[in-house]
Design a protein around this motif. Structure first.
Motif, PDB file in Angstrom:
ATOM      1  N   GLU A 246       7.463   5.690   6.612  1.00  0.00           N
ATOM      2  CA  GLU A 246       6.785   6.955   6.350  1.00  0.00           C
ATOM      3  C   GLU A 246       7.828   8.039   6.125  1.00  0.00           C
ATOM      4  O   GLU A 246       8.776   8.177   6.902  1.00  0.00           O
ATOM      5  CB  GLU A 246       5.869   7.346   7.504  1.00  0.00           C
ATOM      6  N   LEU A 247       7.669   8.798   5.060  1.00  0.00           N
ATOM      7  CA  LEU A 247       8.602   9.848   4.687  1.00  0.00           C
ATOM      8  C   LEU A 247       7.898  11.201   4.713  1.00  0.00           C
ATOM      9  O   LEU A 247       6.738  11.328   4.305  1.00  0.00           O
ATOM     10  CB  LEU A 247       9.161   9.606   3.283  1.00  0.00           C
ATOM     11  N   PHE A 248       8.609  12.229   5.220  1.00  0.00           N
ATOM     12  CA  PHE A 248       8.113  13.599   5.183  1.00  0.00           C
ATOM     13  C   PHE A 248       8.944  14.389   4.188  1.00  0.00           C
ATOM     14  O   PHE A 248      10.178  14.314   4.197  1.00  0.00           O
ATOM     15  CB  PHE A 248       8.223  14.259   6.560  1.00  0.00           C
TER      16      PHE A 248
ATOM     17  N   SER B 172       4.697  17.387   2.641  1.00  0.00           N
ATOM     18  CA  SER B 172       3.996  16.244   2.068  1.00  0.00           C
ATOM     19  C   SER B 172       4.434  14.988   2.797  1.00  0.00           C
ATOM     20  O   SER B 172       5.528  14.932   3.378  1.00  0.00           O
ATOM     21  CB  SER B 172       4.303  16.108   0.568  1.00  0.00           C
ATOM     22  N   THR B 173       3.588  13.974   2.794  1.00  0.00           N
ATOM     23  CA  THR B 173       3.943  12.691   3.416  1.00  0.00           C
ATOM     24  C   THR B 173       3.754  11.571   2.406  1.00  0.00           C
ATOM     25  O   THR B 173       2.872  11.625   1.544  1.00  0.00           O
ATOM     26  CB  THR B 173       3.082  12.404   4.658  1.00  0.00           C
ATOM     27  N   LEU B 174       4.583  10.565   2.535  1.00  0.00           N
ATOM     28  CA  LEU B 174       4.517   9.381   1.686  1.00  0.00           C
ATOM     29  C   LEU B 174       4.665   8.167   2.587  1.00  0.00           C
ATOM     30  O   LEU B 174       5.679   8.027   3.284  1.00  0.00           O
ATOM     31  CB  LEU B 174       5.625   9.405   0.636  1.00  0.00           C
TER      32      LEU B 174
ATOM     33  N   GLN C  15       0.841  -1.184   0.000  1.00  0.00           N
ATOM     34  CA  GLN C  15       0.000   0.000   0.000  1.00  0.00           C
ATOM     35  C   GLN C  15       0.883   1.244   0.000  1.00  0.00           C
ATOM     36  O   GLN C  15       1.760   1.385   0.841  1.00  0.00           O
ATOM     37  CB  GLN C  15      -0.910   0.034   1.233  1.00  0.00           C
ATOM     38  N   LEU C  16       0.628   2.120  -0.939  1.00  0.00           N
ATOM     39  CA  LEU C  16       1.368   3.369  -1.047  1.00  0.00           C
ATOM     40  C   LEU C  16       0.376   4.523  -0.934  1.00  0.00           C
ATOM     41  O   LEU C  16      -0.558   4.630  -1.727  1.00  0.00           O
ATOM     42  CB  LEU C  16       2.123   3.448  -2.373  1.00  0.00           C
ATOM     43  N   THR C  17       0.586   5.379   0.075  1.00  0.00           N
ATOM     44  CA  THR C  17      -0.322   6.494   0.327  1.00  0.00           C
ATOM     45  C   THR C  17       0.457   7.792   0.317  1.00  0.00           C
ATOM     46  O   THR C  17       1.500   7.906   0.968  1.00  0.00           O
ATOM     47  CB  THR C  17      -1.034   6.339   1.684  1.00  0.00           C
ATOM     48  N   ALA C  18      -0.043   8.794  -0.418  1.00  0.00           N
ATOM     49  CA  ALA C  18       0.624  10.099  -0.503  1.00  0.00           C
ATOM     50  C   ALA C  18      -0.360  11.199  -0.147  1.00  0.00           C
ATOM     51  O   ALA C  18      -1.519  11.190  -0.589  1.00  0.00           O
ATOM     52  CB  ALA C  18       1.180  10.323  -1.901  1.00  0.00           C
TER      53      ALA C  18
END
Length: 280
Positions: A49-51, A29-31, A19-22
């Motif tokens: 989780e990336l910011f 932004s978050t990924l 699952q990839l959520t942006a």
């Protein structure tokens, strides 16, 4: 939001239920990337989780959730000062991936300048991870602990690579090859990457060198894409069975000799001799 059923390398299942959520914003932004790792246990999950902090000059990527599972192994990501990126520059002060006594550390700055560089430092990194990714069907199963540094430079002019690596307790398809010393270097006046490999194995108090390799890989359009001298000092051919299974179902014996391989990768020329003792 994007969902995928699975991701595999050859016959090796890497991820399931991906699952990839942006969430995109004007400045932040978050990924988020989540998956199930079914390599060994069905409930080992990846959850990264990336910011992304954006400005008119730079974008800074930070890691919020650093721990994940891949191929049954628990890993942790640590990124000092984040990853800086814009149209002209990529900079990583230090990105470290580690788990169970092994790690890889990456540092780089690429901005179209002569001093651009990228380094990868290995500390006890298991070769089995690399061989599973490169040879997913198991033709070449490598074992051992990799230490040392690979450094790439000269991206804006003539790229070149310097490497100094060692592998302790190495083996190929279950056959021990001992300690490996691997080095590479470039010559300023030649578009060639020179590579040297030396193995040293001690068994029953006797020291021998199963494999020695010296040669080069061309970095330009030369018809001589590579040339290597290979000295074999006592390798059991049983290690080559997965590679040669189309020619023979089960070969064995102790091989000694000297080979020269040169020309193009797709159609190499091979000269030399190999003597096999107790072969079958």
């Amino acid at each position: 939001r994007i969902k995928a059923a699975s991701l595999a390398s050859g016959e090796i299942q890497l991820m399931e239920n991906i699952q990839l959520t942006a969430n995109l914003g004007s400045s932040i932004s978050t990924l988020a990337l989540k998956w199930d790792d079914n390599a060994s246990a069905p409930y080992n999950e990846g959850d990264i989780e990336l910011f992304l902090n954006s400005s008119t000059e730079d974008n800074r990527l930070m890691i919020a959730k650093p721990t994940f599972y891949l191929m049954g192994q628990r890993w942790t990501l640590v990124c000092q000062n984040g990853i800086w990126v814009n149209k002209e520059r990529l900079k990583i002060d230090e990105l470290r991936v580690y788990g169970l006594g092994q790690s890889v550390t990456v540092k780089t700055e690429i901005a179209g300048k002569e001093e651009d560089y990228a380094t990868a430092t290995f500390d006890g990194f298991s070769l089995s991870h690399l061989s599973a990714a490169i040879f997913p069907n198991g033709q070449l199963a490598m074992e051992g602990a990799l230490d040392g540094t690979v450094k790439a430079m000269g991206f804006a002019t003539q790229p070149y690579i310097d490497a100094s690596l060692t592998v302790d307790n190495s083996s190929i398809n279950g056959q021990p090859t001992g300690r490996l010393d691997i080095s590479s270097r470039n010559k300023a006046d030649e578009a060639r990457l020179y590579v040297d490999l030396l193995s040293e194995l001690t068994e029953k108090g006797m020291r021998r060198e199963p494999v020695q390799l010296h040669g080069f890989v061309s970095l330009d359009d030369s018809p001589d894409e590579m040339a290597f001298d290979v000295a074999v000092g006592g390798i059991r051919l049983q290690a080559l069975n997965p590679i040669l299974e189309q020619l023979s179902s089960n070969i064995d014996g102790m091989a000694n000799g000297h080979l020269r391989m040169y020309g193009a990768w797709k159609s190499p020329q091979i000269d030399g001799y190999v003597v096999v003792r107790d072969g079958r």
